[in-house]
Design a protein around this motif. Structure first.
Motif, PDB file in Angstrom:
ATOM      1  N   THR A   1      -9.304  38.442  42.188  1.00 13.45           N
ATOM      2  CA  THR A   1      -9.270  36.995  41.929  1.00 13.45           C
ATOM      3  C   THR A   1      -9.109  36.209  43.222  1.00 13.45           C
ATOM      4  N   LYS A   2      -8.271  36.714  44.135  1.00 12.95           N
ATOM      5  CA  LYS A   2      -8.083  36.036  45.418  1.00 12.95           C
ATOM      6  C   LYS A   2      -9.370  36.032  46.246  1.00 12.95           C
ATOM      7  N   VAL A   3     -10.114  37.129  46.185  1.00 11.06           N
ATOM      8  CA  VAL A   3     -11.362  37.199  46.954  1.00 11.06           C
ATOM      9  C   VAL A   3     -12.385  36.222  46.400  1.00 11.06           C
ATOM     10  N   LEU A   4     -12.505  36.157  45.073  1.00 15.26           N
ATOM     11  CA  LEU A   4     -13.472  35.229  44.471  1.00 15.26           C
ATOM     12  C   LEU A   4     -13.122  33.776  44.758  1.00 15.26           C
ATOM     13  N   LEU A   5     -11.835  33.482  44.866  1.00 15.82           N
ATOM     14  CA  LEU A   5     -11.407  32.112  45.174  1.00 15.82           C
ATOM     15  C   LEU A   5     -11.373  31.821  46.662  1.00 15.82           C
ATOM     16  N   GLY A   6     -11.554  32.834  47.495  1.00 20.11           N
ATOM     17  CA  GLY A   6     -11.492  32.650  48.940  1.00 20.11           C
ATOM     18  C   GLY A   6     -12.852  32.396  49.556  1.00 20.11           C
ATOM     19  N   ASN A   7     -12.906  32.614  50.881  1.00 18.18           N
ATOM     20  CA  ASN A   7     -14.131  32.347  51.635  1.00 18.18           C
ATOM     21  C   ASN A   7     -15.244  33.336  51.299  1.00 18.18           C
ATOM     22  N   GLU A   8     -14.889  34.564  50.919  1.00 19.85           N
ATOM     23  CA  GLU A   8     -15.910  35.571  50.620  1.00 19.85           C
ATOM     24  C   GLU A   8     -16.730  35.217  49.378  1.00 19.85           C
ATOM     25  N   GLY A   9     -16.133  34.518  48.423  1.00 19.17           N
ATOM     26  CA  GLY A   9     -16.834  34.200  47.188  1.00 19.17           C
ATOM     27  C   GLY A   9     -17.397  32.804  47.122  1.00 19.17           C
ATOM     28  N   ARG A  10     -17.598  32.164  48.286  1.00 17.43           N
ATOM     29  CA  ARG A  10     -18.052  30.772  48.278  1.00 17.43           C
ATOM     30  C   ARG A  10     -19.485  30.626  47.771  1.00 17.43           C
ATOM     31  N   LEU A  11     -20.312  31.680  47.901  1.00 17.81           N
ATOM     32  CA  LEU A  11     -21.703  31.588  47.478  1.00 17.81           C
ATOM     33  C   LEU A  11     -21.863  31.837  45.978  1.00 17.81           C
ATOM     34  N   LEU A  12     -21.011  32.679  45.404  1.00 16.20           N
ATOM     35  CA  LEU A  12     -21.102  32.981  43.974  1.00 16.20           C
ATOM     36  C   LEU A  12     -20.158  32.139  43.127  1.00 16.20           C
ATOM     37  N   ARG A  13     -19.138  31.558  43.738  1.00 18.05           N
ATOM     38  CA  ARG A  13     -18.143  30.815  42.953  1.00 18.05           C
ATOM     39  C   ARG A  13     -18.735  29.629  42.187  1.00 18.05           C
ATOM     40  N   PRO A  14     -19.679  28.856  42.731  1.00 18.03           N
ATOM     41  CA  PRO A  14     -20.233  27.746  41.932  1.00 18.03           C
ATOM     42  C   PRO A  14     -20.995  28.202  40.687  1.00 18.03           C
ATOM     43  N   ASN A  15     -21.425  29.472  40.641  1.00 12.83           N
ATOM     44  CA  ASN A  15     -22.207  29.948  39.501  1.00 12.83           C
ATOM     45  C   ASN A  15     -21.350  30.583  38.410  1.00 12.83           C
TER      46      ASN A  15
END
Length: 233
Positions: A195-209
């Protein structure tokens, strides 16, 4: 040029101009009785003259120079290299005649992609699937170098999720995924780490989807008696 040379050149030019090229001229007759008999036995075949065919269908010599061809090839290769580095599909495949690229059937349009996170106390498994449930990538912490008891730690799960997201971005899936569902299972340390990775900088490309977050942890109703809880102290 001397006068004698000019007169010889003019005489040769006049002789050449008087010769008429006829593509459909008759073949030369044989000069012996044996050749005559062989010619009478064989059926007459018309063999078109190569010179006549060239004169009938002249082809202009417009071949590209070798340097232009090499420059075009270098440009295509450079475009493909840049596209792979940016995680985009190759734009030079159509130039090179790649007709094997066919869009795969991913299933119904209303079905999203799925990001499964299975975290228990011994390990963490992450699987990304298409709408038709075919896996894109499926990995665990043991596949990135963690062994034995270290596979169930927070750091191992964090690095695993970051590695999976990096693989998706390198493959250009952040452009193809339009809707994503995060499915959590289990209450291990990898649940919070992912959850922390998805909310962090690593997941910035997939988080809006990300359209939905669900929990598929197994719950027990009845059945056999559970194991006795562990008591410390």
């Amino acid at each position: 040029m001397t006068p004698s040379t000019s007169r010889l050149l003019a005489k040769t030019t006049s002789k050449l101009s008087s010769i008429s090229i006829c593509p459909t001229s008759q073949p030369v007759r044989a000069f012996s009785q044996t050749c005559l008999r062989q010619q009478d036995e064989q059926p007459p075949t018309s063999r078109p003259s190569l010179l006549g065919a060239l004169l009938a269908n002249p082809q202009p010599r417009t071949a590209a120079p070798r340097q232009d061809l090499m420059s075009d090839l270098k440009q295509v290769l450079a475009t493909n290299t840049i596209s792979r580095a940016m995680g985009q599909p190759n734009t030079g495949d159509s130039i090179l005649g790649d007709s094997t690229s066919k869009q795969e059937d991913w299933g119904p349009d209303h079905e999203p992609f799925h990001f499964h996170i299975y975290a228990h106390k011994h390990n963490t498994h992450i699987t990304v699937t298409k709408p038709n449930r075919n896996a894109i990538v499926s990995m665990s912490t043991g596949q990135i170098g963690f062994k034995k008891a270290k596979r169930g730690t927070y750091d191992a799960a964090y690095q695993l999720c970051a590695y999976v997201l990096d693989k998706l971005n390198q493959g250009g899936w952040h452009r193809k995924i339009t809707a994503l569902e995060v499915v959590l299972r289990g209450f291990g340390l990898g649940r919070e780490a992912a959850t922390k990775v998805l909310l962090g900088n690593e997941g910035r490309l997939l988080r809006p989807n990300i359209k939905r977050v669900s929990d598929s942890t197994r719950l027990k109703f009845g059945g056999t008696r559970s194991q006795k809880p562990k008591r410390l102290g």
